[in-house]
Design an enzyme around this catalytic site. Sequence first.
Site, PDB file in Angstrom:
ATOM      1  N   ARG A  69      -8.207  -8.146   5.083  1.00  0.00           N
ATOM      2  CA  ARG A  69      -8.802  -6.821   5.228  1.00  0.00           C
ATOM      3  C   ARG A  69     -10.032  -6.746   4.326  1.00  0.00           C
ATOM      4  O   ARG A  69     -10.083  -7.384   3.275  1.00  0.00           O
ATOM      5  CB  ARG A  69      -7.824  -5.723   4.798  1.00  0.00           C
ATOM      6  CG  ARG A  69      -6.721  -5.460   5.790  1.00  0.00           C
ATOM      7  CD  ARG A  69      -5.906  -4.252   5.390  1.00  0.00           C
ATOM      8  NE  ARG A  69      -5.144  -4.463   4.185  1.00  0.00           N
ATOM      9  CZ  ARG A  69      -5.438  -3.973   2.995  1.00  0.00           C
ATOM     10  NH1 ARG A  69      -6.499  -3.199   2.828  1.00  0.00           N
ATOM     11  NH2 ARG A  69      -4.682  -4.219   1.952  1.00  0.00           N
ATOM     12  N   TYR A 197      -9.667 -10.810  12.239  1.00  0.00           N
ATOM     13  CA  TYR A 197      -8.482 -10.877  11.382  1.00  0.00           C
ATOM     14  C   TYR A 197      -7.580  -9.648  11.591  1.00  0.00           C
ATOM     15  O   TYR A 197      -8.060  -8.503  11.615  1.00  0.00           O
ATOM     16  CB  TYR A 197      -8.875 -10.984   9.899  1.00  0.00           C
ATOM     17  CG  TYR A 197      -7.673 -10.756   9.029  1.00  0.00           C
ATOM     18  CD1 TYR A 197      -6.725 -11.768   8.867  1.00  0.00           C
ATOM     19  CD2 TYR A 197      -7.413  -9.522   8.464  1.00  0.00           C
ATOM     20  CE1 TYR A 197      -5.574 -11.541   8.152  1.00  0.00           C
ATOM     21  CE2 TYR A 197      -6.266  -9.279   7.744  1.00  0.00           C
ATOM     22  CZ  TYR A 197      -5.342 -10.294   7.587  1.00  0.00           C
ATOM     23  OH  TYR A 197      -4.189 -10.064   6.895  1.00  0.00           O
ATOM     24  N   GLY A 199      -5.527  -7.320  10.077  1.00  0.00           N
ATOM     25  CA  GLY A 199      -5.597  -5.983   9.486  1.00  0.00           C
ATOM     26  C   GLY A 199      -6.852  -5.209   9.875  1.00  0.00           C
ATOM     27  O   GLY A 199      -6.885  -3.978   9.831  1.00  0.00           O
ATOM     28  N   LYS A 206      -3.103  -0.464  10.294  1.00  0.00           N
ATOM     29  CA  LYS A 206      -3.655   0.284   9.153  1.00  0.00           C
ATOM     30  C   LYS A 206      -4.618   1.379   9.624  1.00  0.00           C
ATOM     31  O   LYS A 206      -4.648   2.478   9.063  1.00  0.00           O
ATOM     32  CB  LYS A 206      -4.378  -0.665   8.204  1.00  0.00           C
ATOM     33  CG  LYS A 206      -3.517  -1.793   7.682  1.00  0.00           C
ATOM     34  CD  LYS A 206      -2.370  -1.281   6.854  1.00  0.00           C
ATOM     35  CE  LYS A 206      -1.652  -2.438   6.157  1.00  0.00           C
ATOM     36  NZ  LYS A 206      -0.473  -1.953   5.426  1.00  0.00           N
ATOM     37  N   HIS A 226       2.486   4.500   3.504  1.00  0.00           N
ATOM     38  CA  HIS A 226       2.551   3.044   3.386  1.00  0.00           C
ATOM     39  C   HIS A 226       3.913   2.703   2.771  1.00  0.00           C
ATOM     40  O   HIS A 226       3.996   2.336   1.605  1.00  0.00           O
ATOM     41  CB  HIS A 226       1.391   2.595   2.489  1.00  0.00           C
ATOM     42  CG  HIS A 226       1.161   1.123   2.478  1.00  0.00           C
ATOM     43  ND1 HIS A 226       0.465   0.501   1.463  1.00  0.00           N
ATOM     44  CD2 HIS A 226       1.504   0.144   3.339  1.00  0.00           C
ATOM     45  CE1 HIS A 226       0.393  -0.796   1.722  1.00  0.00           C
ATOM     46  NE2 HIS A 226       1.017  -1.037   2.847  1.00  0.00           N
ATOM     47  N   SER A 248       0.329  -3.735  -2.316  1.00  0.00           N
ATOM     48  CA  SER A 248       0.466  -5.103  -1.804  1.00  0.00           C
ATOM     49  C   SER A 248       0.962  -6.035  -2.904  1.00  0.00           C
ATOM     50  O   SER A 248       0.692  -5.814  -4.085  1.00  0.00           O
ATOM     51  CB  SER A 248      -0.890  -5.610  -1.321  1.00  0.00           C
ATOM     52  OG  SER A 248      -1.330  -4.794  -0.283  1.00  0.00           O
ATOM     53  N   CYS A 250       3.951  -6.561  -4.016  1.00  0.00           N
ATOM     54  CA  CYS A 250       5.026  -6.091  -4.890  1.00  0.00           C
ATOM     55  C   CYS A 250       6.387  -6.245  -4.218  1.00  0.00           C
ATOM     56  O   CYS A 250       7.386  -5.708  -4.698  1.00  0.00           O
ATOM     57  CB  CYS A 250       4.807  -4.634  -5.290  1.00  0.00           C
ATOM     58  SG  CYS A 250       3.419  -4.404  -6.395  1.00  0.00           S
ATOM     59  N   ASP A 277       6.568  -1.682   6.423  1.00  0.00           N
ATOM     60  CA  ASP A 277       5.193  -1.402   5.979  1.00  0.00           C
ATOM     61  C   ASP A 277       4.764   0.065   6.111  1.00  0.00           C
ATOM     62  O   ASP A 277       4.047   0.554   5.256  1.00  0.00           O
ATOM     63  CB  ASP A 277       4.216  -2.285   6.771  1.00  0.00           C
ATOM     64  CG  ASP A 277       2.831  -2.364   6.136  1.00  0.00           C
ATOM     65  OD1 ASP A 277       2.754  -2.389   4.897  1.00  0.00           O
ATOM     66  OD2 ASP A 277       1.834  -2.376   6.874  1.00  0.00           O
ATOM     67  N   ARG A 369      -0.413 -15.475   7.904  1.00  0.00           N
ATOM     68  CA  ARG A 369       0.541 -14.465   8.381  1.00  0.00           C
ATOM     69  C   ARG A 369       1.440 -14.960   9.497  1.00  0.00           C
ATOM     70  O   ARG A 369       1.100 -15.901  10.211  1.00  0.00           O
ATOM     71  CB  ARG A 369      -0.259 -13.262   8.927  1.00  0.00           C
ATOM     72  CG  ARG A 369      -1.148 -12.568   7.906  1.00  0.00           C
ATOM     73  CD  ARG A 369      -0.374 -11.556   7.119  1.00  0.00           C
ATOM     74  NE  ARG A 369      -1.167 -10.943   6.065  1.00  0.00           N
ATOM     75  CZ  ARG A 369      -0.902  -9.731   5.568  1.00  0.00           C
ATOM     76  NH1 ARG A 369       0.084  -9.017   6.034  1.00  0.00           N
ATOM     77  NH2 ARG A 369      -1.627  -9.248   4.574  1.00  0.00           N
ATOM     78  N   ARG A 400       3.869  -3.248 -10.173  1.00  0.00           N
ATOM     79  CA  ARG A 400       4.105  -4.291 -11.179  1.00  0.00           C
ATOM     80  C   ARG A 400       3.619  -3.779 -12.519  1.00  0.00           C
ATOM     81  O   ARG A 400       2.415  -3.603 -12.699  1.00  0.00           O
ATOM     82  CB  ARG A 400       3.257  -5.522 -10.859  1.00  0.00           C
ATOM     83  CG  ARG A 400       3.778  -6.399  -9.800  1.00  0.00           C
ATOM     84  CD  ARG A 400       2.811  -7.541  -9.544  1.00  0.00           C
ATOM     85  NE  ARG A 400       3.285  -8.281  -8.394  1.00  0.00           N
ATOM     86  CZ  ARG A 400       4.113  -9.319  -8.473  1.00  0.00           C
ATOM     87  NH1 ARG A 400       4.508  -9.771  -9.643  1.00  0.00           N
ATOM     88  NH2 ARG A 400       4.523  -9.923  -7.379  1.00  0.00           N
TER      89      ARG A 400
END
Length: 585
Positions: A69, A197, A199, A206, A226, A248, A250, A277, A369, A400
């Site tokens: 993305r 691509y 995304g 998205k 999300h 993302s 995590c 997601d 992916r 995180r």
Amino acid sequence: MYNNVYVNEWVEQMAKMTQPDSIVWIDGSEEERERLTKQALSTGEMIELDQEKLPGCLYHRTAENDVARVEHLTFICTEHKEDAGPINNWMEKSAAYAKLGTLFEGSMKGRTMYVIPYIMGPAFSEFSKVGIEITDSIYVVLNMRIMTRMGKIAMDMLGDSPNFIKGLHSKGEIDPEKRYICHFPEDNAIWSIGSGYGGNVLLGKKCFALRIASWLGRKEGWMAEHMLILGVESPKGDIQYVSAAFPSACGKTNLAMLIPPEKYRAMGYKVWTVGDDIAWLRIGADGRLWAVNPEAGFFGVAPGTSMKSNPNALLTCQKNTIFTNVVVTPDKNVWWESMGVDAPAKAIDWKGNEWTPDMGTKGAHPNSRFTAPACQCPCISSEWENPAGVPISAIVFGGRRAKVAPLVYQSFDWEHGVFVGATMASETTAAATGAVGVVRRDPMAMRPFCGYNMGEYFQHWLEMGKKIPNPPKIFNVNWFRVDENGKFIWPGFGDNLRVLLWILARCNNEVEAVESPIGYLPKLDDIDLEGTSITKEVLAELLSIDKESWMQEVEDQKAHLAQFEKLPAELQAQYEALASRISAM
Ligand code: OXD
Ligand code: MN
């Protein structure tokens, strides 16, 4: 051509601009899949994998400059900048149409235009919405087949209505200088050019299900988030549902497909996946918040997925899956880093070059992916396509954090929970490029995906809280605290169920908690540690709140919140209350 005049008129206009050689109206049939697959194989756009080991599986390689993305090329295009807000890239609407119009002009010359009607959400559900994606990429068509309910069923749902999201995509020249992902929420439109691509080009995901849908949700009184959705089944057989938002990297997919520790499996606990997601959430007639997963497949990151880290994900992509940018072995199988199996002695890497493991380069792109049908997931919930959705007991935020956030805490109430989500953050890891330990604030994990002014988005969360008679309780988790040697303290993966069970016990008023300056913490006896190497002392450490770190955290939150000129007063008040509780510690 279908019978909807609004669709036909719009397709005609887009064809006039992009000038394809021919137009194919996608119906979603098996015959069509076979025909398009054959065509993609004949041009080399897709490569057939070993059909015995991986039946129905295909492989695709993107251009080297087109692997992820592109947040800096993603725009919210409204009449007024303030509607896009301080976080989004903004382009004035008519300027964006003009700029992209010149790129789309004749972009499909010599190509076929595919018109894909699709539904986000279960067919004919009150939650669901129809989109039409126009594209010049067969790869997009074949991926949309997996990720959405598409073809005739979508047109049956749309009927003669003008209410559909208009998505226009062209690969253009796959040139990063001519790549734009533009959203026009005021017009229910998405224009994406210059990328192939996922995304950026699977516009249902998205672009629609988060950016446009978040705008629609605010307008219509629902939420597009999300978030993964999972169900925890107790030994008695009752199931409670949790939705969780993490930035993302995590572990959202891993948590959604969690396998309970041995002891809990023996007791009869099960975890069921509804989505990994995105969640669309509405207030149900019973006063609870209900959720559906608008997608029909998983677009998962391959590297790191192994029988150890996420067996359910690996088992999901054994058939009918499209692999993008992984390694292809000489016997037409796939491989990626940290797959848990030995690297092939010799293979073709994601760039299409001969590759051996001793070359010191990665064989699979780190963002390679798999696109796999959700129905193939061994732990897919029986309710995943229920048009009514599933009732959500708890909303979980997380990220995180090496030091500051405890393993888990509960917000005092909805409003405080919105504050916890609005100040959510994650620290960069050594796995990513750039500095390690840099805090990136990612409110509700929606920073790259909120289709409007984030201050107003916070306000919408607050308004929803007032309207839900029986709202989910809101929690924050952090699986990533490290010890003085930088090692993760909490075992994570299946053991995260132990934390989910405390969360559900709180939702069911089954356990008391300890009030702290940041929220309610578990009592040490209320998180089961049997079967782990974690002692009570270590758990106490995982749940500790360090005044100095929190003083710094509060300072950092202040700067974050200051960028929202539309920050709701309630959140400013929550901030001030937290700051004074911390300084009084
Ligand atoms: C995704 C993302 O691909 O969040 O789901 O980037
Ligand atoms: Mn995501």
